[in-house]
Motif scaffolding. Structure first.
Motif, short mmCIF file in Angstrom:
data_model
loop_
_atom_site.label_atom_id
_atom_site.label_comp_id
_atom_site.label_asym_id
_atom_site.label_seq_id
_atom_site.Cartn_x
_atom_site.Cartn_y
_atom_site.Cartn_z
N ASP A 1 -9.41 3.19 -4.41
CA ASP A 1 -10.46 1.72 -4.37
C ASP A 1 -10.22 0.54 -4.10
OD1 ASP A 1 -11.33 0.10 -6.58
OD2 ASP A 1 -11.85 1.96 -7.64
N LYS A 2 -10.34 -0.42 -3.77
CA LYS A 2 -9.86 -1.18 -2.69
C LYS A 2 -9.53 -2.24 -4.15
CE LYS A 2 -11.96 -4.53 0.36
NZ LYS A 2 -13.35 -4.84 1.07
N SER A 3 -10.01 -2.48 -5.58
CA SER A 3 -9.13 -2.90 -5.99
C SER A 3 -8.19 -3.50 -6.56
CB SER A 3 -10.42 -3.07 -7.35
OG SER A 3 -10.88 -2.44 -7.84
N ARG A 4 -7.60 -1.22 -6.98
CA ARG A 4 -6.30 -1.19 -7.20
C ARG A 4 -5.58 -0.70 -6.05
NH1 ARG A 4 -6.66 3.54 -9.84
NH2 ARG A 4 -7.78 4.13 -8.74
N ALA A 5 -5.71 -0.39 -5.04
CA ALA A 5 -4.95 -0.62 -3.56
C ALA A 5 -4.21 -1.68 -3.12
CB ALA A 5 -5.65 0.54 -2.85
N ALA B 1 -0.18 1.51 0.82
CA ALA B 1 -1.12 2.21 1.07
C ALA B 1 -0.89 3.13 2.96
CB ALA B 1 -2.36 2.69 1.20
N ARG B 2 -0.86 2.45 3.82
CA ARG B 2 -1.06 3.45 4.98
C ARG B 2 0.98 3.10 5.36
NH1 ARG B 2 -1.80 -0.81 9.35
NH2 ARG B 2 -1.52 1.38 10.76
N HIS B 3 1.92 2.46 4.68
CA HIS B 3 3.21 3.53 4.55
C HIS B 3 3.32 4.36 4.30
CE1 HIS B 3 7.32 2.70 4.41
NE2 HIS B 3 7.50 1.91 3.39
N GLN B 4 2.90 4.85 2.61
CA GLN B 4 3.14 5.80 1.77
C GLN B 4 2.45 6.51 2.88
OE1 GLN B 4 2.10 3.26 -2.07
NE2 GLN B 4 4.12 4.13 -2.58
N LEU B 5 1.36 6.80 3.48
CA LEU B 5 1.25 7.71 4.04
C LEU B 5 1.71 8.25 4.60
CD1 LEU B 5 -1.74 9.44 2.94
CD2 LEU B 5 -3.08 8.35 4.62
N GLU C 1 3.06 11.94 5.61
CA GLU C 1 3.29 12.65 7.07
C GLU C 1 4.05 13.35 7.87
OE1 GLU C 1 1.64 11.81 11.68
OE2 GLU C 1 2.16 10.34 10.08
N ALA C 2 5.04 12.29 7.33
CA ALA C 2 6.21 13.20 8.15
C ALA C 2 7.35 13.83 7.11
CB ALA C 2 8.00 11.67 7.49
N ALA C 3 6.38 14.31 5.72
CA ALA C 3 7.42 15.78 5.06
C ALA C 3 6.76 16.12 5.21
CB ALA C 3 7.04 14.63 3.53
N ALA D 1 0.01 11.69 -1.88
CA ALA D 1 -0.72 11.36 -1.84
C ALA D 1 -1.60 10.66 -2.95
CB ALA D 1 -1.62 11.47 -0.58
N ALA D 2 -1.79 11.40 -3.56
CA ALA D 2 -2.64 11.17 -5.04
C ALA D 2 -1.71 9.63 -5.91
CB ALA D 2 -3.21 12.98 -6.07
N GLN D 3 0.00 10.24 -5.33
CA GLN D 3 0.45 8.81 -6.71
C GLN D 3 0.19 7.56 -5.76
OE1 GLN D 3 1.64 10.10 -9.08
NE2 GLN D 3 0.42 12.35 -9.38
N ILE D 4 -0.85 7.25 -4.50
CA ILE D 4 -0.77 6.48 -4.20
C ILE D 4 -1.19 5.27 -4.92
CG2 ILE D 4 -1.56 4.85 -2.00
CD1 ILE D 4 -0.24 7.16 -0.16
#
Length: 123
Positions: free
Chosen positions: A101-105, A110-114, A118-120, A11-14
């Motif tokens: 951070d809204k300017s970098r995200a 992010a929703r897809h990766q999160l 969750e699945a893993a 998650a931190a890699q998102i």
């Protein structure tokens, strides 16, 4: 399948992540944290966002909605706060919390990766 520590590292890699946590919303306790710091106290965020989840669950009950919450998005001036309720064996009562951070995200990514995190996740 990934454990809590591995999942939070993913998650931190998102892109744009400030911090992430796995939270038990029955108690408000964070089961794992990564990131945060002076910019964001993740223990406080975990407890406070527990109230957000409980309020939304209660609102759905009062409205008679027979659906499930996928995620809750809180948009601030400079940040996104994403709360993803977990589903599956051993995951009831838990949520993943991601501060971005809204300017970098990229919110959609992010929703897809999160969702993949969750699945893993194996709790």
């Amino acid at each position: 399948m990934a454990n809590t520590e591995t999942s939070l590292k993913e998650a931190a890699q998102i892109e744009g992540t400030i911090g992430a946590a796995l939270v038990d919303y029955t108690s408000g306790m964070a089961l794992g944290l990564i990131g945060g710091g002076k910019e964001l106290d993740l223990n406080v965020a975990a407890a406070a966002n527990t109230d957000v989840v409980r309020a939304k669950v209660r609102a759905m009950e009062l409205l008679g909605l027979k659906d499930e919450i996928e995620d809750i998005l809180i948009t601030l001036g400079g940040q996104y706060h994403l709360i993803r309720l977990l589903k599956g064996r051993g995951k009831d009562g838990l949520f993943l919390y991601l501060a971005l951070d809204k300017s970098r995200a990229n919110l959609a990514m992010a929703r897809h990766q999160l969702k993949s995190v969750e699945a893993a996740l194996e709790v």
